[in-house]
Design a protein around this motif. Sequence first.
Motif, short mmCIF file in Angstrom:
data_model
loop_
_atom_site.label_atom_id
_atom_site.label_comp_id
_atom_site.label_asym_id
_atom_site.label_seq_id
_atom_site.Cartn_x
_atom_site.Cartn_y
_atom_site.Cartn_z
N ASN A 1 -4.74 6.93 -1.92
CA ASN A 1 -5.62 5.76 -1.13
C ASN A 1 -6.88 5.90 -1.23
O ASN A 1 -7.71 5.11 -1.19
CB ASN A 1 -5.94 5.88 0.30
N VAL B 1 -6.13 1.06 -3.10
CA VAL B 1 -5.25 -0.14 -2.36
C VAL B 1 -5.09 -0.99 -2.47
O VAL B 1 -5.98 -1.13 -4.05
CB VAL B 1 -6.13 0.15 -0.83
N PRO B 2 -4.20 -1.88 -2.44
CA PRO B 2 -4.16 -3.59 -2.66
C PRO B 2 -4.96 -4.25 -2.77
O PRO B 2 -5.16 -5.42 -3.18
CB PRO B 2 -3.44 -3.98 -1.62
N ARG C 1 1.46 4.17 -3.04
CA ARG C 1 0.81 5.59 -2.81
C ARG C 1 1.93 6.68 -2.98
O ARG C 1 1.67 7.88 -3.40
CB ARG C 1 -0.09 5.85 -1.13
N GLY D 1 0.89 -1.20 -0.24
CA GLY D 1 0.12 0.13 -0.12
C GLY D 1 1.00 1.38 0.15
O GLY D 1 0.92 2.13 -0.60
#
Length: 357
Positions: free
Chosen positions: A325, A329-330, A318, A314
């Motif tokens: 975010n 996100v992952p 970012r 993450g």
Amino acid sequence: MLLSDTKVRSIKPSTKTITLNDGGGLQLEVRATGSKLWRLRCTINGKRTRLSIGEYPSISLKAARATRDELKEQIAQGIDPRTIEEPKDVPPSKTFSEMVDRYLEHYREDRNVKYWEGVESLFTRDANPVIGKYPIDQIKAKQIIPIVQAVQGRGALESGKRLFTQISKVFKFAVSHGEAERNPCADIDRSMILQKPTGRKYPTITDPEEIGKLMRAINRYTGWIMVRLGLLFLAYSTARPGNVRLAEWEEIDFEEKLWIIPGEKMKTGTQHIIPLSTQLLEILKLAKHYEQGGKYIFYSNRNPTAPMSDVTLGKALRTTIGYSNDRIVPHGFRAMFSTIANEKSDFNSDIIVYPSP
């Protein structure tokens, strides 16, 4: 033919109730649940009936025969055994928490340790403090409903659903072992007390052109090589970030082209298999080139024997690759796959599913 201790002990349950005769009206009833109950077939006041003697192995074959003879003697004297008052010192019924312990002990080996630890935690935290001390045969539906609603009221919708299911199973277990007459959960309409999970929505990208930009940006990442490979593997496998971070070389079957995730790493407790595409195989071959003897595929840049931390992927998205975010996100790669597959492919939506949670 008379029964023997070996016969009684070894008889296996079938899909239907089995009745074995021992002579003199004594019968052994073997239920599909596995419980074995002694019955006496007799005539009382001109009517054929069956009396309950008890459950094997608490009541042995020898004890059942002795009880049969006592009951038959009473009947011969004109006494109806059903009208005889129970002695005052009858052992109290098992409490709910005691039945939970017996239930867990009975089924614990059926699934992995992690699964049963989760089940036991539900009982310990939410059910036992409320109804644990009450006799199992005295608990009513109105005592169960608030427990489940309290769990879901704190936002744990799936936990509330699982707890209700497990409480119901404990009562079924108690009924099968003669500790309760019925399951009060059967009186509860699940749809009226259980909230439906809405599912957590993670930020993701669903525009094909933007997805292409994202993948090119990941490929241009010049930081720790395992981060780039981990993000690509995440995108192509649509597995959970945790499963990718903790992926081990022994889980990869290069010959069959499969990633076999063991049950202890899955929330469902069951093994999950992901076919390895050409892209995933290329990523693994490159990762193999950087292997340093550890068991984890995507290892930490500080310790080759440890997996990368849960914030690494993450943070890379970012701070270095440039996706905040609120964009992705992952966890968002799973939603990306589902959306594109449903909108752009010809596959039925029942086939397009996430990897098991």
